[in-house]
Design an enzyme around this catalytic site. Structure first.
Site, PDB file in Angstrom:
ATOM      1  N   ALA A 167       0.861  -1.181   0.000  1.00 21.98           N
ATOM      2  CA  ALA A 167       0.000   0.000   0.000  1.00 21.98           C
ATOM      3  C   ALA A 167       0.895   1.227   0.000  1.00 21.98           C
ATOM      4  O   ALA A 167       2.101   1.134   0.217  1.00 21.98           O
ATOM      5  CB  ALA A 167      -0.921   0.000   1.222  1.00 21.98           C
ATOM      6  N   MET A 168       0.298   2.390  -0.236  1.00 26.06           N
ATOM      7  CA  MET A 168       1.050   3.644  -0.267  1.00 26.06           C
ATOM      8  C   MET A 168       0.238   4.752   0.372  1.00 26.06           C
ATOM      9  O   MET A 168      -0.926   4.960   0.039  1.00 26.06           O
ATOM     10  CB  MET A 168       1.392   4.006  -1.720  1.00 26.06           C
ATOM     11  CG  MET A 168       2.091   5.350  -1.863  1.00 26.06           C
ATOM     12  SD  MET A 168       3.657   5.372  -0.933  1.00 26.06           S
ATOM     13  CE  MET A 168       3.754   7.113  -0.514  1.00 26.06           C
ATOM     14  N   GLU A 192      -1.023   2.485   7.105  1.00 25.87           N
ATOM     15  CA  GLU A 192      -1.067   3.608   6.163  1.00 25.87           C
ATOM     16  C   GLU A 192      -1.708   4.839   6.788  1.00 25.87           C
ATOM     17  O   GLU A 192      -1.283   5.969   6.516  1.00 25.87           O
ATOM     18  CB  GLU A 192      -1.815   3.201   4.891  1.00 25.87           C
ATOM     19  CG  GLU A 192      -1.226   2.005   4.164  1.00 25.87           C
ATOM     20  CD  GLU A 192       0.263   2.126   3.893  1.00 25.87           C
ATOM     21  OE1 GLU A 192       0.737   3.250   3.603  1.00 25.87           O
ATOM     22  OE2 GLU A 192       0.968   1.099   3.966  1.00 25.87           O
ATOM     23  N   HIS A 233       0.583   6.872   8.883  1.00 31.84           N
ATOM     24  CA  HIS A 233       1.438   7.752   8.085  1.00 31.84           C
ATOM     25  C   HIS A 233       0.814   9.133   7.870  1.00 31.84           C
ATOM     26  O   HIS A 233       1.535  10.080   7.540  1.00 31.84           O
ATOM     27  CB  HIS A 233       1.693   7.135   6.710  1.00 31.84           C
ATOM     28  CG  HIS A 233       2.790   6.121   6.688  1.00 31.84           C
ATOM     29  ND1 HIS A 233       4.037   6.359   7.230  1.00 31.84           N
ATOM     30  CD2 HIS A 233       2.840   4.867   6.156  1.00 31.84           C
ATOM     31  CE1 HIS A 233       4.796   5.300   7.036  1.00 31.84           C
ATOM     32  NE2 HIS A 233       4.096   4.373   6.392  1.00 31.84           N
ATOM     33  N   GLU A 259       8.493   4.663   8.558  1.00 29.41           N
ATOM     34  CA  GLU A 259       8.086   3.263   8.473  1.00 29.41           C
ATOM     35  C   GLU A 259       8.178   2.513   9.797  1.00 29.41           C
ATOM     36  O   GLU A 259       7.331   1.686  10.112  1.00 29.41           O
ATOM     37  CB  GLU A 259       8.911   2.546   7.401  1.00 29.41           C
ATOM     38  CG  GLU A 259       8.771   3.146   6.014  1.00 29.41           C
ATOM     39  CD  GLU A 259       7.335   3.159   5.502  1.00 29.41           C
ATOM     40  OE1 GLU A 259       6.458   2.531   6.127  1.00 29.41           O
ATOM     41  OE2 GLU A 259       7.089   3.787   4.468  1.00 29.41           O
TER      42      GLU A 259
END
Length: 852
Positions: free
Chosen positions: A262-263, A298, A301, A320
């Protein structure tokens, strides 16, 4: 570090993009508002595979037309002028074109079928340096700017970016113009735009944030679980960090072809389908846990990485490592019955210790001199070791001070960029403890300590030295760091904290004392034979994670030559009454490594070892059964699958017979296998399967739409033992690249096939030879992506001198810059395996024949 920032400081990008999903190209208009620090005759920006048709530079009302040149090696576009331009504010207006290729980086295309109709998506993946493939920019984390995005797309398609659209204009030619609210200041790698056919569901959080989940047509119902997790996670983070989510929308977007898991694009998170979609009839508990963890990761983040961003890739772990730690904190809070901290110790902590035991491992803070080096550090060091170091600090400080430190760090640095020292400063400010002194070595040096425990009268003498997976590398080491180790000690009572900052520490007490209680410190512990002999009495009093750690450290210390493999094997019968999944997972991992080693010893030794392993796993299968019970915990469900998989792996006839029966019913449509057992059943059947079995698995794969199920079937197709079927799987996986008409496996999964096959001792040589033969096709497909590393890293699992020689010789002839670190690690792992085989094989053979 790159020279482009802060020589050029971007303030705002105004970008209008028009993708063509038939020609796989796009056109764009861009205005960059920026400042320069000094006068210059040229301006250098990042740009790759972009053709600038027109460029104009504005300084006030004066227009300058530059000469344009490209440097493909450095990924730059240079705009040159006849005379030096003064320092200060400027605007660069550009018209350019680009490509939508299939390489899963930059702005690329992903294809899917809905019914018989083929569709194309345009998807971004800009981390680490993909932004330069879609826009002219300063493509570095510290070069934060505002992005004002417009998409011009067909009216029947969905267009998404980081924020909500605030203007929609439809044209008579069938296109529409979507303008999105300008973003907060952020890095280029977090920019996103996605265009294609999607369906979605939506929900608002308690904090009134709109959360939407998108998937390609026909999959909308599979988004509900992830949407619920996302809403709850977003509320959790807003409360935990005491900072509201700063955007009005959060989109979760499932993409059919995606290189990573995923991003975390700010406000528009993209996922592999397997990391977002859940089918309540087909997804296993493991699948659901994975989706929950990835979503929580995610969304973490949005604060760690997006609101506060590392200054340069050297400090990637600030993104991360924290997200990897916080995802478990979040999901443990949302799903307390899952006991996620046990799984953290079993998965993240273990994977960190494995990679970081290599001499070729890099520090958490790894010097990055070029942005092209970044790809290789997206590994277990940045993620799992980073998370494990954070867990160690959190345990040391306690939950209150730890949370206060995070809140201070985020508030002090919001919308800015940081280095590791700023994190330590925040924790020092709230705790008034020397955090920088304690933690500095953990991030600046590779490796971690081995604690050796020796009994001396009424006390233990515990010494520290660096742990090496290979005695070969240990013998080369001339010095070892002195770590400050926040440690917990247990002696049948409440855990006692200890800051272990000496070469040798004395700990009073007799009997078995658990060093590194709760497994919260990044260390391994090796005991003497006499201390292991005391284990049987104290095992029931120890926490499950402590029992898991004892097993793991015993096997891994034996592999590395600090102890004997026989010592580890001989105390396994102590665990005959064990009921915890994480402990059995550790036992299974240790046994699997020895089984792989004995592949080089011949069939007789493997059969003796299989008998030994069956004596452990078959009673467990009989105890837990094949059918789920109402009283089962989530850990029981995981344990059942593990027990059946291992009983089948080591040749239990009853298990194999039942697995074949269940598989036959599944294939015929008579009765589907329980999703939680499918992986175990598939592996058991495939390991002993023939051509007809292979065809049955392949048929199931072609019919299946759920990516999670496809992954299980891919794993099964990589488990066959016969040479012709292994070769068949490899050829099948590369069908399109080898000029066959059909494409069976998506590009994102072709490197996963290789990884799965390398975990099969029967397939290792064949897989490597296939990769060698088709290296050009693989390079064209994966260069510059995470899949390139994934393709070859499994080669390090072998114990074969012959394969080791082939790998070394191949990369001597084909040096590959972006794989240099991975190649070193592969060769070191193989050398360590060969050394272990030569050192312990005879003792293991004797143990299997005669006992201790």
């Amino acid at each position: 570090m790159s020279q482009l920032f802060p020589t050029i400081t971007p303030e705002k990008y105004t970008l209008s993009l028009r993708p063509n999903l038939e020609t796989f190209t796009f056109s764009a208009e861009e205005t960059i508002a920026f400042r320069t620090k000094k006068a210059s005759k040229s301006l250098v920006f990042h740009g790759l595979e972009i053709v600038v048709e027109k460029a104009e530079l504005f300084i006030g009302n004066t227009v300058f037309v530059p000469k344009i040149s490209y440097d493909k090696k450095e990924h730059t576009v240079t705009f040159s002028f006849a005379k030096p331009l003064p320092a200060g504010e400027k605007k660069l207006c550009l018209f350019y074109n680009g490509l939508l290729d299939e390489k899963m980086k930059g702005w690329y295309r992903s294809e899917f079928k809905h019914g018989e109709e083929k569709h194309v998506l345009a998807v971004t993946q800009f981390e680490e340096i993909g932004g330069r493939q879609a826009l002219v920019c300063i493509d570095e984390p510290a070069a934060k700017a505002v992005f004002d995005i417009t998409l011009i797309i067909p009216q029947d398609l969905v267009g998404l970016s980081n924020t909500l659209e605030d203007e929609v204009e439809e044209f008579s030619d069938g296109y529409k113009r979507l303008h999105f609210v300008p973003t907060p200041r952020m890095s280029t790698y977090l920019l996103a735009f996605v265009v294609g056919k999607f369906e979605h569901i939506e929900k608002k959080t308690k904090g009134n944030i709109l959360v939407r989940a998108f998937a390609t047509p026909g999959k909308k119902e599979q988004l509900q679980f992830a949407l619920d997790v996302a809403c709850r996670s977003l509320d959790f983070y807003a409360d935990y960090f005491n900072i509201a989510y700063p955007l009005p929308v959060l989109d979760l977007i499932a993409i059919p072809d995606f290189d990573a898991g995923a991003m975390e694009n700010w406000g528009a998170v993209t996922f592999r389908e397997s990391a977002l979609l859940v089918d309540e009839q087909k997804s296993s508990l493991t699948n659901k846990q994975w989706v929950a963890l990835v979503v929580a990761h995610e969304l973490a983040h949005m604060w760690f990485g997006n609101l506060v961003t590392m200054e340069w890739w050297t400090h990637l772990w600030l993104n991360e490592g924290f997200a990897c730690y916080i995802e478990y904190l979040t999901i443990d809070s949302l799903f307390p019955k899952w006991h996620m901290w046990k799984q953290f110790a079993s998965m993240e902590h273990n994977s960190a210790l494995a990679l970081d035991s290599l001499a070729s491992a890099h520090p958490i803070e790894v010097p990055i001199t070029s942005d092209k080096e970044v790809k290789e550090i997206f590994d277990e060091i940045s993620y799992a070791k980073g998370a494990s170091v954070i867990q160690m600090l959190a345990t040391y400080l306690g939950p209150k001070l730890f949370r206060q430190g995070l809140q201070k760090y985020l508030k002090d640095n919001a919308y800015g960029n940081t280095v590791t020292e700023q994190l330590w400063e925040a924790f020092e400010a709230v705790s008034h403890q020397p955090i920088r002194e304690i933690m500095s070595l953990w991030t600046k040096k590779a490796g971690y300590p081995l604690l050796k425990v020796v009994s001396q009268k009424d006390e233990l003498h515990v010494s520290q030295e660096r742990f090496f997976a290979s005695p070969i590398e240990r013998r080369k080491s001339v010095a070892t760091p002195l770590w400050h180790i926040p440690l917990l000690i247990s002696h049948g009572e409440k855990n006692k904290p200890l800051l272990f900052d000496k070469k040798t520490q004395k700990i009073p007490g007799t009997g078995f004392i658990k060093i590194n209680a709760t497994e919260s410190s990044v260390v391994r512990v090796v005991y003497t034979k006499e201390q292991y002999a005391l284990l049987e009495k104290v095992l029931p009093t120890l926490d499950a994670v402590d029992r898991m750690g004892i097993v793991r450290d015993a096997f891994d210390s034996a592999k590395a030559g600090y102890a004997s493999s026989v010592d580890a094997l001989s105390f396994l019968p102590y665990f005959r009454h064990e009921t915890e999944y994480v402990v059995w997972a550790s036992i299974a991992g240790g046994l699997s490594a020895i089984d792989d080693m004995l592949f080089e010893s011949g069939q007789e030794d493997r059969e003796k070892f299989a008998l030994f392993a069956r004596q452990l796993f078959v009673p467990l299968v009989k105890k837990i059964g094949w059918k789920e019970r109402k009283t089962d915990s989530n850990e029981d469900i995981l344990l059942r699958s593990l027990a059946i998989a291992n009983a089948g792996k080591y040749g239990d006839n009853e298990t194999i017979t039942e697995a074949k029966r269940l598989f036959a019913d599944h294939v015929s449509g008579k009765k589907a296998i329980d999703p939680n057992l499918r992986g175990a059943v598939f592996a058991t059947v495939a390991k002993r399967g023939n051509d007809a079995t292979w065809s049955e698995f392949e048929m199931l794969f072609q019919k299946e739409q759920l990516q999670q199920e496809k992954s299980r079937l891919m794993m099964a197709l990589c488990t066959f033992a016969q040479k012709n079927l292994i070769e068949k799987t490899l050829t099948w996986s590369m069908a399109k690249a080898l000029d066959f008409q059909a494409e069976h496996v998506r590009v994102q999964d072709k490197s996963v096939i290789a990884l799965f096959l390398f975990s099969n001792p029967d397939a290792q040589q064949i897989t490597w030879e296939f990769i060698e033969t088709h290296w050009d096709e693989y390079t064209k497909m994966f260069a510059g992506t995470h899949g390139f590393t994934r393709l070859i890293e499994g080669a390090g699992d072998t114990f074969s001198k012959d394969l080791r020689g082939k790998v070394a010789a191949f990369f001597k002839k084909h040096p590959t810059v972006e794989l240099q670190m991975t190649i070193k690690q592969i060769l070191e792992r193989i050398d360590a395996h060969i050394d272990w085989l030569e050192r312990d094989r005879e003792a293991i053979e004797n143990f299997l024949t005669h006992g201790v």
